[in-house]
Design a protein around this motif. Structure first.
Motif, PDB file in Angstrom:
ATOM      1  N   CYS A  89     -23.557 -39.507  29.929  1.00 51.04           N
ATOM      2  CA  CYS A  89     -23.207 -40.913  30.127  1.00 51.04           C
ATOM      3  C   CYS A  89     -23.927 -41.444  31.356  1.00 51.04           C
ATOM      4  O   CYS A  89     -23.868 -40.840  32.422  1.00 51.04           O
ATOM      5  N   GLU A  91     -23.544 -44.782  32.345  1.00 49.99           N
ATOM      6  CA  GLU A  91     -22.865 -46.005  32.787  1.00 49.99           C
ATOM      7  C   GLU A  91     -21.631 -45.566  33.550  1.00 49.99           C
ATOM      8  O   GLU A  91     -20.778 -44.869  32.981  1.00 49.99           O
ATOM      9  N   CYS A  93     -18.214 -45.053  34.525  1.00 55.72           N
ATOM     10  CA  CYS A  93     -17.051 -45.411  33.716  1.00 55.72           C
ATOM     11  C   CYS A  93     -15.747 -44.919  34.307  1.00 55.72           C
ATOM     12  O   CYS A  93     -14.701 -45.014  33.678  1.00 55.72           O
ATOM     13  N   HIS A  97     -16.677 -39.787  35.366  1.00 58.27           N
ATOM     14  CA  HIS A  97     -17.984 -40.145  34.795  1.00 58.27           C
ATOM     15  C   HIS A  97     -19.018 -39.038  34.932  1.00 58.27           C
ATOM     16  O   HIS A  97     -19.749 -38.737  33.992  1.00 58.27           O
TER      17      HIS A  97
HETATM   18 CU   LIG Z   1     -19.743 -42.747  32.334  1.00 57.23          CU
END
Ligand SMILES: [Cu+2]
Length: 126
Positions: A89, A91, A93, A97
């Motif tokens: 991932c 982004e 989050c 994350h």
């Molecule tokens: Cu993330």
């Protein structure tokens, strides 16, 4: 509209030999956690988010797929060589994350049809 149900997540081979992959992103993992696809075959990805915004990337490729709740993101992918691609991932989050990573494994294309549907979303079967 096509529904996200647990038993239709994973990789499914279509009549033309291409593969459709259905995934869910959620804090803090991708489901299925490990997915198998055939190498050298077009992969049609469909993914949604169960919570916030995520961004799915595949190490060793330029693919980036933004994943949003309430909508299905679609992307055309192809993994030319067999091997392991960490799915990460990109982004931010939330607190977990940095641990949000799973795996896509591209297997030689002739091996893929013999895999049972349950094995295509479970690298432990390999
Ligand atoms: Cu993330």
């Amino acid at each position: 509209m096509w529904k996200f149900v647990e038993n239709n997540l994973g990789a499914e081979q279509d009549a033309d030999g291409s593969v459709t992959v259905r995934m869910i992103a959620q804090q803090y993992l991708f489901i299925p956690h490990c997915i198998l696809v055939p190498a050298g075959v077009p992969v049609h990805l469909r993914i949604t988010s169960a919570d916030g915004v995520h961004s799915l990337t595949f190490n060793g490729t330029d693919y980036t797929v933004k994943v949003l709740p309430g909508t299905i993101s679609e992307a055309q992918l192809q993994f030319s060589r067999a091997g392991e691609y960490k799915t990460v991932c990109r982004e931010f989050c939330g607190a977990g994350h940095y641990a949000m990573r799973s795996e896509l494994r591209a297997v030689p294309r002739e091996q893929f049809p013999a895999l049972q549907p349950g094995e295509r979303g479970n690298c432990a079967a390999q």
